[in-house]
Design a protein around this motif. Sequence first.
Motif, PDB file in Angstrom:
ATOM      1  N   THR A  28      -6.595  -9.368  -5.243  1.00 20.82           N
ATOM      2  CA  THR A  28      -6.970  -8.367  -3.898  1.00 20.82           C
ATOM      3  C   THR A  28      -7.969  -8.869  -3.172  1.00 20.82           C
ATOM      4  O   THR A  28      -9.264  -9.195  -3.917  1.00 20.82           O
ATOM      5  CB  THR A  28      -6.881  -6.900  -4.322  1.00 20.82           C
ATOM      6  N   LEU A  29      -7.800  -9.294  -1.948  1.00 20.51           N
ATOM      7  CA  LEU A  29      -8.997  -9.996  -1.070  1.00 20.51           C
ATOM      8  C   LEU A  29      -9.770  -8.852  -0.472  1.00 20.51           C
ATOM      9  O   LEU A  29     -11.175  -9.097  -0.435  1.00 20.51           O
ATOM     10  CB  LEU A  29      -8.537 -11.041   0.019  1.00 20.51           C
ATOM     11  N   LEU A  30      -9.232  -7.645  -0.169  1.00 17.77           N
ATOM     12  CA  LEU A  30      -9.504  -6.856   0.753  1.00 17.77           C
ATOM     13  C   LEU A  30      -9.010  -5.322   0.551  1.00 17.77           C
ATOM     14  O   LEU A  30      -7.694  -5.595   0.695  1.00 17.77           O
ATOM     15  CB  LEU A  30      -9.986  -7.361   2.117  1.00 17.77           C
ATOM     16  N   GLY A  31      -9.535  -4.262   0.700  1.00 14.59           N
ATOM     17  CA  GLY A  31      -9.033  -3.106   0.759  1.00 14.59           C
ATOM     18  C   GLY A  31      -9.804  -2.147   1.951  1.00 14.59           C
ATOM     19  O   GLY A  31     -10.999  -2.430   1.979  1.00 14.59           O
ATOM     20  N   GLU A  32      -9.191  -1.110   2.209  1.00 13.21           N
ATOM     21  CA  GLU A  32      -9.960  -0.217   2.874  1.00 13.21           C
ATOM     22  C   GLU A  32     -11.225   0.265   2.270  1.00 13.21           C
ATOM     23  O   GLU A  32     -11.168   0.647   1.081  1.00 13.21           O
ATOM     24  CB  GLU A  32      -9.202   0.912   3.500  1.00 13.21           C
ATOM     25  N   GLY A  33     -12.257   0.564   3.139  1.00 16.28           N
ATOM     26  CA  GLY A  33     -13.549   1.362   2.617  1.00 16.28           C
ATOM     27  C   GLY A  33     -14.822   0.657   3.056  1.00 16.28           C
ATOM     28  O   GLY A  33     -14.772  -0.092   4.093  1.00 16.28           O
ATOM     29  N   VAL A  34     -15.713   1.084   2.528  1.00 10.73           N
ATOM     30  CA  VAL A  34     -17.076   0.746   2.973  1.00 10.73           C
ATOM     31  C   VAL A  34     -17.859   0.076   1.803  1.00 10.73           C
ATOM     32  O   VAL A  34     -17.808   0.140   0.586  1.00 10.73           O
ATOM     33  CB  VAL A  34     -18.057   2.014   3.136  1.00 10.73           C
ATOM     34  N   SER A  35     -18.093  -1.274   2.237  1.00  9.31           N
ATOM     35  CA  SER A  35     -18.620  -2.221   1.306  1.00  9.31           C
ATOM     36  C   SER A  35     -20.211  -2.098   0.750  1.00  9.31           C
ATOM     37  O   SER A  35     -21.007  -1.025   1.762  1.00  9.31           O
ATOM     38  CB  SER A  35     -18.699  -3.678   1.689  1.00  9.31           C
ATOM     39  N   GLY A  36     -20.589  -2.503  -0.051  1.00  8.41           N
ATOM     40  CA  GLY A  36     -21.968  -2.307  -0.521  1.00  8.41           C
ATOM     41  C   GLY A  36     -23.031  -2.756   0.654  1.00  8.41           C
ATOM     42  O   GLY A  36     -24.202  -2.555   0.523  1.00  8.41           O
ATOM     43  N   HIS A  37     -22.445  -3.746   1.467  1.00  9.71           N
ATOM     44  CA  HIS A  37     -23.378  -4.205   2.556  1.00  9.71           C
ATOM     45  C   HIS A  37     -23.187  -3.186   3.938  1.00  9.71           C
ATOM     46  O   HIS A  37     -23.670  -3.473   4.938  1.00  9.71           O
ATOM     47  CB  HIS A  37     -22.912  -5.471   2.786  1.00  9.71           C
ATOM     48  N   LYS A  38     -22.643  -2.061   3.527  1.00  8.02           N
ATOM     49  CA  LYS A  38     -22.658  -0.964   4.615  1.00  8.02           C
ATOM     50  C   LYS A  38     -21.671  -1.446   5.973  1.00  8.02           C
ATOM     51  O   LYS A  38     -21.801  -1.326   6.966  1.00  8.02           O
ATOM     52  CB  LYS A  38     -23.738  -0.504   5.314  1.00  8.02           C
ATOM     53  N   ILE A  39     -20.500  -2.189   5.519  1.00  9.36           N
ATOM     54  CA  ILE A  39     -19.697  -2.724   6.479  1.00  9.36           C
ATOM     55  C   ILE A  39     -18.316  -2.031   6.211  1.00  9.36           C
ATOM     56  O   ILE A  39     -17.921  -2.076   4.842  1.00  9.36           O
ATOM     57  CB  ILE A  39     -19.292  -4.011   6.449  1.00  9.36           C
ATOM     58  N   LYS A 165     -19.236  -8.642 -14.326  1.00  6.02           N
ATOM     59  CA  LYS A 165     -20.343  -7.931 -14.617  1.00  6.02           C
ATOM     60  C   LYS A 165     -21.411  -7.915 -13.266  1.00  6.02           C
ATOM     61  O   LYS A 165     -22.214  -7.312 -13.076  1.00  6.02           O
ATOM     62  CB  LYS A 165     -21.198  -8.242 -15.530  1.00  6.02           C
ATOM     63  N   GLN A 166     -20.942  -8.928 -12.328  1.00  3.59           N
ATOM     64  CA  GLN A 166     -21.847  -9.313 -11.274  1.00  3.59           C
ATOM     65  C   GLN A 166     -21.409  -8.523 -10.196  1.00  3.59           C
ATOM     66  O   GLN A 166     -20.240  -8.037  -9.896  1.00  3.59           O
ATOM     67  CB  GLN A 166     -21.707 -10.823 -10.535  1.00  3.59           C
ATOM     68  N   ARG A 167     -22.389  -7.904  -9.462  1.00  2.00           N
ATOM     69  CA  ARG A 167     -22.434  -6.906  -8.137  1.00  2.00           C
ATOM     70  C   ARG A 167     -21.518  -7.689  -7.121  1.00  2.00           C
ATOM     71  O   ARG A 167     -21.921  -8.937  -6.783  1.00  2.00           O
ATOM     72  CB  ARG A 167     -23.514  -6.582  -7.905  1.00  2.00           C
ATOM     73  N   ARG A 168     -20.651  -7.064  -6.465  1.00  2.00           N
ATOM     74  CA  ARG A 168     -20.006  -7.484  -5.374  1.00  2.00           C
ATOM     75  C   ARG A 168     -19.732  -6.449  -4.257  1.00  2.00           C
ATOM     76  O   ARG A 168     -20.070  -5.055  -4.515  1.00  2.00           O
ATOM     77  CB  ARG A 168     -18.637  -8.006  -5.665  1.00  2.00           C
ATOM     78  N   GLY A 169     -19.624  -6.752  -3.064  1.00  2.00           N
ATOM     79  CA  GLY A 169     -19.574  -5.854  -2.063  1.00  2.00           C
ATOM     80  C   GLY A 169     -18.442  -4.753  -1.984  1.00  2.00           C
ATOM     81  O   GLY A 169     -18.567  -3.749  -1.782  1.00  2.00           O
ATOM     82  N   MET A 170     -17.150  -5.088  -2.689  1.00  2.00           N
ATOM     83  CA  MET A 170     -16.000  -4.293  -2.538  1.00  2.00           C
ATOM     84  C   MET A 170     -15.532  -4.127  -3.798  1.00  2.00           C
ATOM     85  O   MET A 170     -14.889  -5.440  -4.300  1.00  2.00           O
ATOM     86  CB  MET A 170     -14.788  -4.555  -1.501  1.00  2.00           C
ATOM     87  N   GLN A 171     -15.401  -3.177  -4.535  1.00  2.99           N
ATOM     88  CA  GLN A 171     -14.862  -3.061  -5.759  1.00  2.99           C
ATOM     89  C   GLN A 171     -13.310  -3.609  -5.994  1.00  2.99           C
ATOM     90  O   GLN A 171     -12.911  -3.844  -7.095  1.00  2.99           O
ATOM     91  CB  GLN A 171     -15.116  -1.693  -6.506  1.00  2.99           C
ATOM     92  N   THR A 172     -12.863  -3.228  -4.861  1.00  2.91           N
ATOM     93  CA  THR A 172     -11.320  -3.442  -4.733  1.00  2.91           C
ATOM     94  C   THR A 172     -10.930  -4.807  -4.850  1.00  2.91           C
ATOM     95  O   THR A 172      -9.743  -5.252  -5.327  1.00  2.91           O
ATOM     96  CB  THR A 172     -10.555  -2.817  -3.866  1.00  2.91           C
ATOM     97  N   SER A 173     -11.928  -5.740  -4.430  1.00  3.69           N
ATOM     98  CA  SER A 173     -11.650  -7.140  -4.244  1.00  3.69           C
ATOM     99  C   SER A 173     -11.871  -7.844  -5.485  1.00  3.69           C
ATOM    100  O   SER A 173     -12.988  -8.095  -6.041  1.00  3.69           O
ATOM    101  CB  SER A 173     -12.788  -7.803  -3.273  1.00  3.69           C
ATOM    102  N   LYS A 174     -10.815  -8.176  -6.270  1.00  2.00           N
ATOM    103  CA  LYS A 174     -10.671  -8.753  -7.633  1.00  2.00           C
ATOM    104  C   LYS A 174      -9.658  -9.396  -8.014  1.00  2.00           C
ATOM    105  O   LYS A 174      -8.542  -9.307  -7.336  1.00  2.00           O
ATOM    106  CB  LYS A 174     -10.941  -7.484  -8.389  1.00  2.00           C
ATOM    107  N   VAL A 175      -9.633 -10.240  -9.064  1.00  2.00           N
ATOM    108  CA  VAL A 175      -8.349 -10.886  -9.552  1.00  2.00           C
ATOM    109  C   VAL A 175      -7.614  -9.928 -10.373  1.00  2.00           C
ATOM    110  O   VAL A 175      -8.121  -8.943 -10.929  1.00  2.00           O
ATOM    111  CB  VAL A 175      -8.799 -11.849 -10.757  1.00  2.00           C
ATOM    112  N   GLU A 176      -6.239  -9.698 -10.142  1.00  2.00           N
ATOM    113  CA  GLU A 176      -5.408  -8.672 -10.544  1.00  2.00           C
ATOM    114  C   GLU A 176      -4.844  -9.165 -11.715  1.00  2.00           C
ATOM    115  O   GLU A 176      -4.588  -8.590 -12.921  1.00  2.00           O
ATOM    116  CB  GLU A 176      -4.398  -8.443  -9.639  1.00  2.00           C
ATOM    117  N   LYS A 177      -3.899 -10.232 -11.563  1.00  2.00           N
ATOM    118  CA  LYS A 177      -3.415 -10.840 -12.838  1.00  2.00           C
ATOM    119  C   LYS A 177      -3.088 -12.503 -12.750  1.00  2.00           C
ATOM    120  O   LYS A 177      -3.033 -12.937 -11.594  1.00  2.00           O
ATOM    121  CB  LYS A 177      -2.061 -10.279 -13.091  1.00  2.00           C
TER     122      LYS A 177
END
Length: 191
Positions: A28-39, A165-177
């Motif tokens: 998942t590259l991007l999902g709706e929401g507000v990032s940790g960078h306030k975007i 464990k590393q902090r990232r802007g959007m928690q939904t942006s991750k490796v799925e499978k």
Amino acid sequence: MTIEFIYKSPIIIEESISNKDYKAFEVTLLGEGVSGHKIEYICEETNFDYVAKTAVGKDIYYGQDIVGKHDAPPMKTVDGKTSGEFYSGRPSIGKIVKAWFDRKLRKVKAIIHITDPIYKDQIKPDWGISIRGVCDTLKPILTKAKTIFRAINMRIHDINLFQPKQRRGMQTSKVEKILSVEKHPNADRLE
């Protein structure tokens, strides 16, 4: 009459991902929401269809530089700022080969191929993804608690992978499978 000549020219060698071993992942590259960078990212205004279109073929890098930002080559943003000043010089570890906007989940999904022999076996589901991109506009949105900026017409420049464990802007942006492991029949001879 015969004229013989020798033509000397620089050679440019481009590696094709199809000539290398790789491991394929769905992410998942991007999902709706507000990032940790306030975007704030909203499907319609951020233009998730366009985000997916611009993602295909983009490089994937690993980790952070010495100041905690993307460890990727320098790029200039539309406002003249730069990113990547402390790039370590490590090459990309793979490419985004397919991307699409999943309207039901309201997320930009992708298939990535990791070719780096070290990282392709380390990456697992839940590893984080951080996008480095450019927006046409960052529209200020005033809330009671803070000001956030809505990304308008974003396009991807590259992405970075991070351990979970590393902090990232959007928690939904991750490796799925993990999807597959492909070994090119001539890979041993290509190195």
